[in-house]
Design an enzyme around this catalytic site. Structure first.
Site: not given
Ligand code: AMP
Length: 537
Positions: A180, A325, A433, A438
């Protein structure tokens, strides 16, 4: 109770015994082909025996650079069911990051699609552990400087169709590996065990999550390198679900055609994919009535998009949340019986949230004074634990940044309402911020994207002398609105919805918003673009 190991071999056994005639429809460089599960499992055995002949041992990492197609699906099972680890590589990363992850994973063989061979040719001299390249193609031969090189179909022809998979695997054996992107520095690896994938697949089958079943015709648009295509290929094989694999260089038009032709019932991808599909179906007629669910995650799905799918096209939308993760499914927004009496507006409010914790996982939300109240207002960081949540980054001293006291700290700031529905307010690093308070960039983006003229909107913080940070919105307009919509039109639209201090200091119009390799807004690059622009003004 018996302690039987939870292994991926069971998924294949089941497909072979119960669903030999069910189909995998695969689009490759030469068109759409169809295979039965009997054929797929036999080809998987041949691949596993060929890898064995090449000297692949238990624990070896085998990388893939490939689109979503049947050969990639075969590798999904042949590699882990031989005790090796399938490392799915995001081929859209920079060459430096691809070199880093192949070396960091110590990949021994790389399975690569013919069109991605040039990418590897450019970096091959820097790959330290790779013993050979296996080209996945329908063509007879591909000219390449990679060496030694093997052709997938030749290996299968010589492979053993009755090859038996290892039976004494421990369920905690690593099966998969994904990297990632980190905010800074090199990508971080996450290992998935057989057990974790098994339990995650089971969770995909629950009626109150995605409810995947034998009756579905599932099309994972999310790449097979992005968290195992969210687990869909594993669950599909296990449940005997028909799969449609959309292959290389697909367009919204192609996706709409595949859904229509193969009567896809369930599909999955990030919001940018669905924004593209919506635009296509708004311009051209298709029959997408087979769809019973559009699964969307990876970044926040704009409420206006959910409304368009559900109300205009009568296509049920499943908003979910997860991370590399977390295998990834952790939260999902499906309606429950207490919502039956709610108005459409109220139901849409709930759908736009990321939803409830999936059964099997544990969560806490930690604010500045401990765990937050379930009031939909107080914000805190979401922490998760459970059998398909990683416990560390693979060989990485950044593990301690996210994994503490048995929990994964997600870096996502959330609220939780009285019913337990969680809303992602922002990434910790994207929250704005201003004057000690926020502002959620996601809320502003959602509202802007609800305007009929807006195709995409992303909001970033820029430093401010008096207020620390202030929001700036970046907007891509839909075709045909360039002359009629200006900054003031959108400000006017936002004003009744937000407190004055939430409103962006500026709205910049752009041709496109920079995206990450998996189609999310690339806020880092956007912030730089905005700063450059403001310095010039
Ligand atoms: P990845 O590991 O590339 O799939 O990224 C994970 C991150 O994507 C998470 O920690 C969130 O910040 C974001 N994320 C995943 N699903 C959503 C969702 N439905 N709405 C908002 N953010 C999301």
């Amino acid at each position: 109770m018996m302690q039987t190991p939870l292994l991926l071999t069971q998924m294949m056994d089941r497909a072979e015994k119960y669903f030999p005639k069910k189909k995998v429809i695969s689009r490759t460089e030469s068109g759409v082909q169809s295979f039965t599960y009997k054929e797929i499992v036999e080809r998987t055995r041949r691949l596993a025996s060929a890898l064995h002949q090449l000297g692949v041992q238990k624990g070896d990492k085998i990388g893939t650079l490939a689109w979503n197609h049947h050969r990639h699906l075969e590798a999904y099972f042949a590699v882990p069911c031989s005790g090796a680890v399938l490392h799915t590589i995001n081929f859209r990363l920079s060459p430096e990051h691809i070199i880093y992850i192949i070396n960091h994973a110590e990949d021994r063989f790389l399975l690569v699609d013919a069109d991605l061979v040039p990418l590897l040719e450019k970096i091959k001299d820097k790959l330290r552990n790779v013993k050979g390249y296996i080209i996945m193609t329908d063509q007879e031969k591909v000219e390449t400087s990679l060496s030694p090189v093997y052709f997938y179909e030749d290996l299968l022809t010589d492979g053993d169709p009755t090859y038996s998979f290892i039976e004494d695997l421990d369920e905690n054996t690593p099966a998969g590996l994904c990297y990632t992107s980190a905010t800074t520095g090199n990508p971080k690896g996450v290992i998935y065990s057989h057990r974790g994938i098994f339990l995650h697949s089971m969770a995909l089958g629950l009626a109150d999550t995605v409810g995947m079943s034998e009756k579905d015709i599932a099309m994972a648009v999310v790449p097979m390198f992005h968290v195992n295509a969210w687990g869909m290929p594993f669950a599909s094989m296990w449940f005997g679900t028909t799969q449609v694999l959309p292959g290389p260089y697909f367009t919204p038009k192609l996706l709409a055609e595949l859904i229509q032709e193969y009567k896809v019932t369930l599909t999955a991808g990030v919001p940018t994919i669905w924004l593209g599909l919506l635009k296509e179906i708004e311009e051209n007629p298709y029959d997408l009535s087979s769809l019973r669910g559009v699964l969307c995650g990876g970044s926040a799905a704009p409420r206006s998009m959910i409304e368009a799918f559900e109300q205009k096209y009568n296509i049920p939308f499943l908003h979910a949340y997860g991370m590399t993760e977390t295998s990834p499914m952790a939260l999902i927004s499906v309606s429950n019986s207490s919502q039956e009496s709610l108005s459409m507006e109220e139901r849409m409010d709930i759908k736009a949230k990321q939803g409830m914790l999936v059964p099997g996982l544990d969560m806490k939300i930690v604010g500045k004074d401990g765990e937050v109240k379930w009031d939909g207002k107080e914000m805190g960081e979401l922490a998760l634990r459970g059998p398909w949540i990683a416990s560390e980054y693979y060989n990485d001293d950044r593990t301690g940044d996210a994994f503490r006291d048995g929990w994964l700290y997600t870096g996502d700031v959330v609220t939780i309402d009285e019913q337990g529905y969680i809303k992602i307010v922002d990434r910790t690093k994207d929250l704005i911020k201003s004057g000690g308070e926020w502002i959620s960039s996601v809320d502003l983006e959602n509202s802007l994207m609800a305007h009929e003229a807006v195709f995409e909107a992303a909001v970033v913080a820029i430093p401010h002398e008096q207020w620390q940070e202030r929001p700036i919105a970046c907007v891509v307009l839909k075709d045909g609105y360039q002359d009629s919509v200006c900054k003031e039109t959108l400000m006017e639209f936002l004003r009744p919805q937000f407190a004055k201090w939430w409103l962006p200091d500026d709205i910049l119009f752009m041709k496109e918003i920079p995206k990450t390799s998996v189609g999310k807004f690339l806020k880092r690059a956007l912030r730089d673009q905005v700063k450059n622009h403001l310095n010039k003004v």
